[in-house]
Design a protein around this motif. Structure first.
Motif, mmCIF file in Angstrom:
data_model
loop_
_atom_site.group_PDB
_atom_site.id
_atom_site.type_symbol
_atom_site.label_atom_id
_atom_site.label_comp_id
_atom_site.label_asym_id
_atom_site.label_seq_id
_atom_site.Cartn_x
_atom_site.Cartn_y
_atom_site.Cartn_z
ATOM 1 N N SER A 3 23.111 17.632 -4.061
ATOM 2 C CA SER A 3 24.132 17.945 -3.081
ATOM 3 C C SER A 3 24.550 19.395 -3.104
ATOM 4 N N ASN A 4 24.218 20.122 -4.168
ATOM 5 C CA ASN A 4 24.616 21.535 -4.293
ATOM 6 C C ASN A 4 23.608 22.492 -3.695
ATOM 7 N N TYR A 5 22.411 21.987 -3.358
ATOM 8 C CA TYR A 5 21.358 22.918 -2.983
ATOM 9 C C TYR A 5 21.614 23.579 -1.629
ATOM 10 N N GLY A 6 22.168 22.828 -0.671
ATOM 11 C CA GLY A 6 22.167 23.305 0.698
ATOM 12 C C GLY A 6 22.814 24.644 0.884
ATOM 13 N N TYR A 7 23.948 24.883 0.207
ATOM 14 C CA TYR A 7 24.662 26.133 0.437
ATOM 15 C C TYR A 7 24.137 27.270 -0.399
ATOM 16 N N CYS A 8 23.110 27.048 -1.179
ATOM 17 C CA CYS A 8 22.599 28.099 -2.063
ATOM 18 C C CYS A 8 21.398 28.826 -1.481
ATOM 19 N N PHE A 9 20.902 28.382 -0.320
ATOM 20 C CA PHE A 9 19.595 28.854 0.110
ATOM 21 C C PHE A 9 19.648 29.817 1.285
ATOM 22 N N VAL A 10 20.838 30.351 1.601
ATOM 23 C CA VAL A 10 20.946 31.215 2.757
ATOM 24 C C VAL A 10 21.424 32.585 2.322
ATOM 25 N N ASN A 121 11.691 26.020 4.790
ATOM 26 C CA ASN A 121 11.775 24.603 5.154
ATOM 27 C C ASN A 121 11.184 23.677 4.097
ATOM 28 N N MET A 122 10.815 24.229 2.928
ATOM 29 C CA MET A 122 10.159 23.433 1.887
ATOM 30 C C MET A 122 10.917 23.471 0.561
ATOM 31 N N VAL A 123 12.176 23.895 0.603
ATOM 32 C CA VAL A 123 12.946 24.072 -0.631
ATOM 33 C C VAL A 123 13.142 22.752 -1.375
ATOM 34 N N LEU A 124 13.532 21.706 -0.662
ATOM 35 C CA LEU A 124 13.770 20.426 -1.329
ATOM 36 C C LEU A 124 12.480 19.862 -1.915
ATOM 37 N N GLU A 125 11.367 20.094 -1.228
ATOM 38 C CA GLU A 125 10.076 19.639 -1.760
ATOM 39 C C GLU A 125 9.755 20.341 -3.070
ATOM 40 N N LEU A 126 10.076 21.643 -3.148
ATOM 41 C CA LEU A 126 9.814 22.372 -4.388
ATOM 42 C C LEU A 126 10.702 21.849 -5.520
ATOM 43 N N PHE A 127 11.972 21.588 -5.231
ATOM 44 C CA PHE A 127 12.849 21.068 -6.274
ATOM 45 C C PHE A 127 12.391 19.701 -6.773
ATOM 46 N N ALA A 128 11.715 18.955 -5.938
ATOM 47 C CA ALA A 128 11.204 17.647 -6.361
ATOM 48 C C ALA A 128 10.137 17.780 -7.445
ATOM 49 N N TYR A 129 9.467 18.928 -7.479
ATOM 50 C CA TYR A 129 8.478 19.161 -8.536
ATOM 51 C C TYR A 129 9.147 19.247 -9.906
ATOM 52 N N GLY A 130 10.295 19.914 -9.971
ATOM 53 C CA GLY A 130 10.974 20.105 -11.255
ATOM 54 C C GLY A 130 10.345 21.211 -12.081
ATOM 55 N N VAL A 131 9.049 21.088 -12.372
ATOM 56 C CA VAL A 131 8.263 22.118 -13.051
ATOM 57 C C VAL A 131 7.076 22.429 -12.154
ATOM 58 N N VAL A 132 6.814 23.720 -11.947
ATOM 59 C CA VAL A 132 5.771 24.109 -11.002
ATOM 60 C C VAL A 132 4.867 25.158 -11.639
ATOM 61 N N ASP A 133 3.593 25.132 -11.282
ATOM 62 C CA ASP A 133 2.665 26.176 -11.720
ATOM 63 C C ASP A 133 3.027 27.492 -11.034
ATOM 64 N N VAL A 134 2.966 28.579 -11.801
ATOM 65 C CA VAL A 134 3.298 29.895 -11.257
ATOM 66 C C VAL A 134 2.312 30.927 -11.771
ATOM 67 N N GLU A 135 2.355 32.092 -11.157
ATOM 68 C CA GLU A 135 1.744 33.294 -11.704
ATOM 69 C C GLU A 135 2.803 34.382 -11.689
ATOM 70 N N TYR A 136 2.740 35.277 -12.668
ATOM 71 C CA TYR A 136 3.788 36.293 -12.776
ATOM 72 C C TYR A 136 3.202 37.606 -13.259
ATOM 73 N N ARG A 137 3.946 38.684 -13.017
ATOM 74 C CA ARG A 137 3.592 40.006 -13.540
ATOM 75 C C ARG A 137 4.861 40.829 -13.701
ATOM 76 N N ARG A 138 4.822 41.745 -14.620
ATOM 77 C CA ARG A 138 5.952 42.666 -14.840
ATOM 78 C C ARG A 138 5.994 43.650 -13.673
ATOM 79 N N VAL A 139 7.190 43.896 -13.165
ATOM 80 C CA VAL A 139 7.389 44.870 -12.092
ATOM 81 C C VAL A 139 8.565 45.767 -12.466
ATOM 82 N N PRO A 140 8.637 46.964 -11.884
ATOM 83 C CA PRO A 140 9.764 47.846 -12.190
ATOM 84 C C PRO A 140 11.077 47.271 -11.670
#
Length: 247
Positions: A3-10, A121-140
């Motif tokens: 219920s807290n997600y909706g107002y956090c995504f804008v 339009n896919m935020v709730l779908e991502l939260f349903a994953y809970g843990v997701v595969d990512v790639e990352y790199r250091r940036v300034p």
């Protein structure tokens, strides 16, 4: 928590724009921690306090391997998730403000940062994953309009005990050491690394305080000096501007 997600995504403001940078991405996993206001935590292991909640518009993260006994505090990373048809191309740039271990994860993102991995339009779908595969790199890190600041940590006690934490460290720099100028013996004396990004010293010098810190970054090792950066009657909880910018 849903219920807290909706107002956090804008209306997210990005202080750390995506930068074309040559470093290769590293594959890992990321999750998020719940927060009713979608911000970071003021009790993070780096010792940043309120800064750790709100810096970079609260796009912050706790890390495990990248914490490096606190040396990783304040570092910036571009994180992109890999869930098909859900994730954006650019992902989110986050600031390390905490330590955290998840399910074989390198990043535990604030709720706000995790949401920004997804297409709008896919935020709730991502939260349903809970843990997701990512790639990352250091940036300034880029902080438009901000110099490096020395905050007198709340554990300090004037005048017998001084603890500081360095805020708004720009570029690709890691802070390896901090020293304080001892006027009576005309030499630099090392401060102790208390924990995370907090450095301390009992019985600090009286009068104005000059500090210098050693950074390791794209230019190699160097010392950066801030003369008379703390006033003679420094105040607990106050952040003092160094007039120095790191690139």
């Amino acid at each position: 928590m849903g219920s807290n997600y909706g107002y956090c995504f804008v209306c997210f403001i990005i202080l750390l724009p995506v930068i074309s940078y040559s470093q290769d991405f590293t594959y890992s996993r990321a999750t998020y921690y719940g927060s009713p206001d979608c911000l970071g935590t003021p009790t993070g292991a780096c010792g940043f306090g309120e800064y750790g909640r709100t810096v970079n518009n609260a796009n912050v993260a706790g890390v495990s391997r990248l914490y490096r006994n606190g040396t990783g505090c304040g570092g910036c990373y571009q994180v992109r998730c890999k869930a098909p048809n859900i994730c954006t191309d650019d992902g989110v740039n986050v600031v390390v403000t905490d330590y955290g271990e998840g399910d074989r994860t390198d990043f535990i993102l604030s709720t706000r940062a995790y949401a920004r991995l997804a297409q709008p339009n896919m935020v709730l779908e991502l939260f349903a994953y809970g843990v997701v595969d990512v790639e990352y790199r250091r940036v300034p890190c880029r902080y438009s309009g901000y110099n490096v600041m020395f905050k007198v940590h709340e554990n300090s006690r004037f005048p017998e005990y001084l603890a500081i934490v360095i805020l708004y460290q720009g570029g690709l720099n890691d802070i390896l050491a901090v020293q304080i100028w001892q006027e009576d013996c005309k030499e630099w004396t090392g401060m102790r690394k208390a924990y995370g990004g907090v450095w301390d010293m009992p019985n600090p010098p009286k009068g104005y305080i000059s500090l210098r810190f050693q950074v390791s970054g794209s230019e190699g090792l160097k010392w950066v000096q801030a003369s008379n950066v703390l006033p003679s009657e420094w105040k607990v909880g106050v952040a003092y501007d160094s007039a120095i910018q790191l690139n």
